[in-house]
Structures are given as structure tokens and as C-alpha cells.
Design a protein around this motif. Structure first.
Motif, short mmCIF file in Angstrom:
data_model
loop_
_atom_site.label_atom_id
_atom_site.label_comp_id
_atom_site.label_asym_id
_atom_site.label_seq_id
_atom_site.Cartn_x
_atom_site.Cartn_y
_atom_site.Cartn_z
N ASP A 166 0.83 -1.21 0.00
CA ASP A 166 0.00 0.00 0.00
C ASP A 166 0.86 1.26 0.00
O ASP A 166 0.61 2.20 -0.76
CB ASP A 166 -0.90 0.03 1.24
CG ASP A 166 -2.00 -1.02 1.19
OD1 ASP A 166 -2.24 -1.57 0.10
OD2 ASP A 166 -2.61 -1.29 2.25
N VAL A 167 1.87 1.28 0.87
CA VAL A 167 2.71 2.48 0.97
C VAL A 167 3.51 2.68 -0.33
O VAL A 167 3.63 3.79 -0.83
CB VAL A 167 3.64 2.41 2.21
CG1 VAL A 167 4.73 3.47 2.15
CG2 VAL A 167 2.81 2.59 3.49
N ARG A 168 4.00 1.57 -0.89
CA ARG A 168 4.75 1.70 -2.15
C ARG A 168 3.88 2.21 -3.28
O ARG A 168 4.29 3.08 -4.04
CB ARG A 168 5.38 0.36 -2.53
CG ARG A 168 6.54 0.03 -1.63
CD ARG A 168 7.18 -1.27 -2.01
NE ARG A 168 8.26 -1.59 -1.08
CZ ARG A 168 8.84 -2.77 -1.00
NH1 ARG A 168 8.47 -3.75 -1.81
NH2 ARG A 168 9.81 -2.97 -0.14
N SER A 169 2.66 1.68 -3.38
CA SER A 169 1.83 2.18 -4.48
C SER A 169 1.40 3.62 -4.22
O SER A 169 1.24 4.40 -5.15
CB SER A 169 0.65 1.26 -4.78
OG SER A 169 -0.20 1.20 -3.68
N LEU A 170 1.29 3.97 -2.95
CA LEU A 170 0.98 5.36 -2.62
C LEU A 170 2.12 6.30 -3.07
O LEU A 170 1.87 7.37 -3.62
CB LEU A 170 0.73 5.49 -1.11
CG LEU A 170 0.51 6.89 -0.56
CD1 LEU A 170 -0.69 7.57 -1.24
CD2 LEU A 170 0.28 6.85 0.95
N ILE A 171 3.34 5.87 -2.84
CA ILE A 171 4.49 6.68 -3.25
C ILE A 171 4.48 6.89 -4.77
O ILE A 171 4.64 8.01 -5.26
CB ILE A 171 5.82 6.02 -2.80
CG1 ILE A 171 5.93 6.07 -1.26
CG2 ILE A 171 7.02 6.70 -3.45
CD1 ILE A 171 7.05 5.23 -0.68
#
Ligand SMILES: Nc1ncnc2c1ncn2[C@@H]1O[C@H](COP(=O)(O)OP(=O)(O)O)[C@@H](O)[C@H]1O
Ligand SMILES: [Mg+2]
Length: 298
Positions: A166-171
Motif C-alpha cells: 500500500d505504501v509503495r503504491s501510494l508513493i
């Protein structure tokens, strides 16, 4: 291309510890820049310096082509330490607190919550959030003043696989919305997955800088299998354009001069009477390159 950050010959000593040594790098607008290096290589110290929370020993840096100061600081959103929020307050209430501290209006709160996929959880207390959600809320908080640049230190540390994804795709999403992102990570696959450019730190020194795409495409390795593995190894050792090889179970990974490719290697085997059972080209992954870079620089 617009320069977002330029670091020139930065040094930081903690007593005898040389945390950062002669570090130079440039971050261009629109990139996702990864500061990659093992633990203790000086990533957090470097981020601390450019965010003006750690005093440098020497060198210079500039943000947006200007001397760092209050004006540049306003254009930077950063999360250095883990998220600090009030556990009993909701996501929205916590962001109101941030908005007051940063002197920005409440208007953007829903927008940033939407960006980090927490809009439907805005009334829920912070303490009810998973670690991944807490980290996303921290990113929302950093985005509140609508900064040009987002600086993140080990953004996925401690998260479960879903939280990491989730955090990676958010970045990637935030980058797609036009913001420049600088992140420190000791995780190669993280840099490979989210960054456009990267620098490798080792013992406080910048030992490699380049684009991720180039790093991924530059070097080709060839996988070879042969029933007569001894002869294969013998031939590889005497081949003039083979720069190295490594054995991985039955497969041998062959590194060659840039001008040579799998075809040349196959021709060489044929000319020397070796029958091979498998030949495949394989992009050398960032991990292998990273390990190679670190072994060459230490
Ligand atoms: N406040 C400090 N006091 C003394 N040494 C420190 C301090 N912060 C970091 N260091 C040392 O500086 C080096 C770089 O640390 P750090 O920047 O945290 O690396 P990284 O973030 O890459 O893991 C390490 O040797 C670390 O022990
Ligand atoms: Mg660190």
C-alpha cells in the motif's frame, strides 16, 4: 531539468564516526530518488542534514537552487521519525492538529485523506489503525501543506506485506501527481519498485548514482547449463570476454564485456565443442549490482 536538491561534498562526523563523507548528489524535479544503503551507511544522517535537524560538519546543499531557509522548508514535506499522533483522536482530528501547527487551512484534509485512501476511516481513532494505515496518515500529514517534495525515511519499515504494498503504491501515486520524492531505504527491491533514480551509500560515501532503469537494463547476464559442467567452467575461465561467473545450483550465471552477448557466448561454446542444455539472457537485477558495487567500494 529543474533541480530540487543539490548536495555538494557533505560531511558529518559524530566524534570519530564519519557518518557522511564527501557526499554529493542531485535530485531533479519529478523523480523518485532513492538513497540506498545498508544500515549505518549515513542515510538518516543525510536526510537529517538536508532537513535542518542535524548539523553538518562540512559541505553545502541547496533546495530549489536557493540557500536553505524558511521559504524552502515550506516546500518540503518530511517524515523522519515514526508517525506521532494522538491515539485517542481520529485521523481527521489529528490532521486538524497538524494543520494548526503548520498553519494551513482544514480544506485540504479530506483531499489528503483521499490520496492516502483513508477518507472512509477519517472518523476512526488513530489507535485503531494498522501500522500501514498509521504510516499512510503520516504521509497525509506531510502532504497537508501541499509541498513540492516529500522526504521519507524507510517508509515501509515494520509494515506487513499488505502495508508495504500500500505504501509503495501510494508513493508511486504521489509521484504521478507531480511531486518529487526522496526516500531512504535499505531495501533494494523497494528502490527498484518505486524509484526512478538512486544513489548507493556505503560508509557515508556515495558509491554509485544512476537511474534505476539504466541500472536494470545496462547489464546483461547469461544463464547457462551444460551436462558437462566441469568443461563449461573450464571454458568460461579461459574465455577472453567473460568478466566473471557465479554458480547457482546447476545454472551458471555469466557476466561478459558490454559488447558481447549470448550469441557470442554460444558461438564460443560451439567452437570449443561444448554442448549446452540451456542458454538464457537475464537482466542483472539491482540486488546483484548493489552487492557488486558495495564489494568494489569497501
Ligand atoms: N546521534 C548520533 N550520535 C552518534 N552517532 C550517530 C548518531 N546518529 C547516527 N550515528 C552514526 O552514524 C552512522 C550513520 O548512521 P545513520 O545515518 O543512522 O545510517 P542509516 O540511516 O543509513 O542506517 C552510524 O555509524 C551511526 O551509528
Ligand atoms: Mg536510517
Amino acid at each position: 531539468m529543474e533541480r530540487i536538491l543539490e548536495i555538494n561534498s557533505l560531511y558529518k562526523n559524530y566524534g570519530k564516526i564519519k557518518a557522511v563523507q564527501d557526499l554529493s548528489l542531485t535530485v531533479n524535479a519529478g523523480s523518485v530518488f532513492g538513497l540506498l544503503g545498508p544500515n549505518g551507511s549515513g542515510k538518516t544522517t543525510t536526510l537529517g542534514i538536508i532537513l535542518d535537524v542535524v548539523q553538518k560538519t562540512g559541505g553545502t546543499y541547496s533546495w530549489f537552487g536557493e540557500k536553505p531557509g524558511n521559504e524552502s522548508r515550506k516546500k518540503i514535506g518530511a517524515i523522519l521519525e515514526g508517525p506521532s499522533f494522538y491515539p485517542y483522536l481520529s485521523a481527521e482530528e489529528n490532521l486538524k492538529v497538524t494543520a494548526q501547527i503548520k498553519n494551513v487551512s482544514y480544506e485540504r484534509i479530506d483531499e489528503v485523506l483521499k490520496t492516502v485512501n483513508l477518507l472512509d476511516r477519517k472518523k476512526d481513532r488513530f489507535q485503531s489503525f494498522s501500522l500501514g494505515m498509521k504510516q499512510r496518515l503520516a504521509i497525509a500529514s506531510a502532504l497537508l501543506p501541499d509541498p513540492y517534495v516529500l522526504v521519507l525515511d524507510e517508509p515501509t519499515n515494520g509494515l506487513d506485506p499488505q502495508g508495504i504494498a500500500d505504501v509503495r503504491s501510494l508513493i508511486v501515486k504521489i509521484s504521478g501527481e507531480g511531486k518529487t520524492i526522496i526516500l531512504a531505504s535499505h531495501l533494494l527491491d523497494e528502490v527498484q519498485k518505486v524509484c526512478t533514480d538512486f544513489a548507493v551509500l556505503n560508509k557515508g560515501k556515495n558509491v554509485y548514482t544512476g537511474s534505476v532503469e539504466e541500472a536494470l537494463s545496462n547489464k546483461e547476464i547469461v544463464e547457462v547449463k551444460a551436462h558437462d559442467k566441469d568443461n563449461l567452467i573450464k571454458l568460461l575461465k579461459s574465455c577472453s570476454f567473460v568478466t566473471g561467473f557465479s554458480e547457482n545450483h546447476q545454472t551458471v550465471l555469466v557476466h561478459m564485456d558490454h559488447q558481447k552477448n549470448a550469441f557470442d557466448l554460444n558461438q564460443y561454446f560451439v567452437a570449443n565443442g561444448l554442448v549446452i542444455s540451456h542458454l538464457a539472457t537475464n537482466k542483472k537485477n539491482l540486488e546483484e549490482q548493489f552487492l557488486e558495487i558495495l564489494s568494489q567500494s569497501s
